[in-house]
Structures are given as structure tokens and as C-alpha cells.
Enzyme design. Structure first.
Site, mmCIF file in Angstrom:
data_model
loop_
_atom_site.group_PDB
_atom_site.id
_atom_site.type_symbol
_atom_site.label_atom_id
_atom_site.label_comp_id
_atom_site.label_asym_id
_atom_site.label_seq_id
_atom_site.Cartn_x
_atom_site.Cartn_y
_atom_site.Cartn_z
ATOM 1 C CG HIS A 180 -0.202 -0.045 2.540
ATOM 2 N ND1 HIS A 180 0.238 1.085 3.179
ATOM 3 C CD2 HIS A 180 0.167 -1.089 3.325
ATOM 4 C CE1 HIS A 180 0.827 0.749 4.303
ATOM 5 N NE2 HIS A 180 0.807 -0.561 4.424
ATOM 6 C CB CYS A 196 1.752 -5.156 5.083
ATOM 7 S SG CYS A 196 0.483 -6.018 6.031
#
Length: 229
Positions: A180, A196
Site C-alpha cells: 500500500h 505491511c
């Protein structure tokens, strides 16, 4: 009166001094090496005004040059079109034809070190809603307002998922692993406490347009470092 011997002796002494001076003179000073050229700051890191939420420029000096997007020799050996995440080195590779790969610098959160293996991009989202997992809410109760029950955090420049998100599934099950964007440019190239795999918003927009749903993603194993930022 000067004798012939004295005159010859004086001449020899002068010659000896001249020779001695020649031998002991310092060597010529080598020119200083030229500094390595500094790569030009990427124009692609300028402000983006065409998004629903205008994205400011990445300030020069915040992201180290090795983490700028660049075409490199492919170190993965994977099939072109594959994404490879190397958490330990803080790089993400999009394998290209001809032995090349497009390399992006990333920041890795605690969740980014928790899972490795082969997955598929099940779906992609523009300006996604962020829903922190239960474990994160337990550590940070102030995030309860963004829980699934409360509808998550709405898109925007402060949303931790940034401008785009790729959702990774394995055997049709959500790995909870996300690639992301991020508004925090200073986190690129670092191990951070949450999330993440994060890229600059500028970079996730570029990557998002290059990889379709169904793309194979390989996440290499890496030991979670101590003292995450």
C-alpha cells in the site's frame, strides 16, 4: 689561499647536496578524486494534483537515492510480471523482460515481517478504507474508532493505506498482507511499527497501474528486527 684539493672538495660537496636534495624532494600530490555524481531528484516525486486528495511533493533528502524507483538487473530470476518483496533489504521488485526489474524502495511494518510465501493480488483499491486488525487495536486502544464495527478510517492523506492498496490472498484466503501507499516518506527504507509493505504514495500509484489483479507475489522470509521504529 685555496688549494686545488679544497676547490675540488667544495665542488664535490655541492654536487652531493644537489643529488641529496633531488632524492628527498616530496612526490607530486595526486589530484583529489572527484565525488560521485548525485543523481537528479526524480521529477515524479513532485506534487500530484489530479488525485481526489492532492498529494504533496516528497521533500528532497527524505528518501535515500537507493530507494528511488529505478530499473536494475533482476536479482530474483522470477517470471516477468511477478512481484517480489524482500523485507530484509526493503525492496520490492516488479520483474521485467530482458533480465531487468523495476525496483521500489519500501518500508516494512511488523505485519510485513510476519508472513512470507506465494500469494496473488486478489483485488486492488483506489484510496481504500483502513480497518486496523484486532491485535493492533489491543495495543493501541485509541484506534477503536477505526474498527470494522465503526466503519474503518475513511480515505484521505492521513489514511495509513495511502492512495492505493493491493490485497494479497493465498488459496482464496486473505493473508492480511497488504502492499500500500503511505503519507510518511521518512518511513521508506526502514522497519516501522505498523503496517505491511508501504511505498510512497507516488510509487504505489505507479505500481498499481502496472500490475493487474491476479498477479503473483512472492514475499521472502526475513527476521523481524528488534526495536521497530
Amino acid at each position: 689561499m685555496l688549494t686545488r684539493r679544497a676547490i675540488l672538495g667544495a665542488g664535490l660537496s655541492a654536487t652531493a647536496l644537489a643529488v641529496s636534495g633531488c632524492v628527498t624532494s616530496p612526490p607530486p600530490v595526486a589530484p583529489a578524486p572527484k565525488p560521485a555524481p548525485v543523481p537528479a531528484y526524480p521529477l515524479s516525486y513532485g506534487p500530484i494534483s489530479t488525485e481526489p486528495y492532492p498529494i504533496p511533493a516528497v521533500p528532497p533528502g527524505v528518501v535515500a537515492p537507493q530507494y528511488w524507483r529505478q530499473l536494475v538487473d533482476d536479482p530474483t530470476g522470477e517470471v516477468p510480471g511477478t512481484l517480489v518483496v524482500d523485507p530484509g533489504e526493503r525492496f520490492l521488485y516488479l520483474v521485467q523482460e530482458g533480465g531487468k526489474a523495476l525496483r521500489y524502495g519500501v518500508g516494512i511494518g511488523r505485519a510485513g515481517f510476519a508472513w512470507s510465501g506465494k500469494a496473488t493480488i486478489q483485488y486492488k483499491r483506489h484510496w481504500p478504507t483502513w480497518t486496523p486488525p484486532t491485535e493492533m487495536i489491543a495495543r493501541q486502544p485509541e484506534l477503536e474508532k477505526y474498527s470494522a464495527a465503526n466503519g474503518g478510517q475513511q480515505p484521505g492523506l492521513d489514511n495509513p493505506l495511502g492512495a492505493r492498496a493491493l490485497y494479497l490472498f493465498q488459496n482464496d484466503r486473505d493473508t492480511l498482507y497488504r502492499i500500500h501507499g503511505s503519507p510518511e516518506a521518512n518511513s521508506i527504507g526502514r522497519a516501522v511499527s505498523s503496517g505491511c509493505v508501504r511505498l510512497l504514495n507516488h510509487e504505489i500509484i505507479d505500481l498499481y497501474d502496472r500490475v493487474p489483479e491476479g498477479t503473483t507475489v512472492l514475499v521472502r522470509a526475513a527476521k523481524e528486527p528488534e526495536g521497530l521504529v
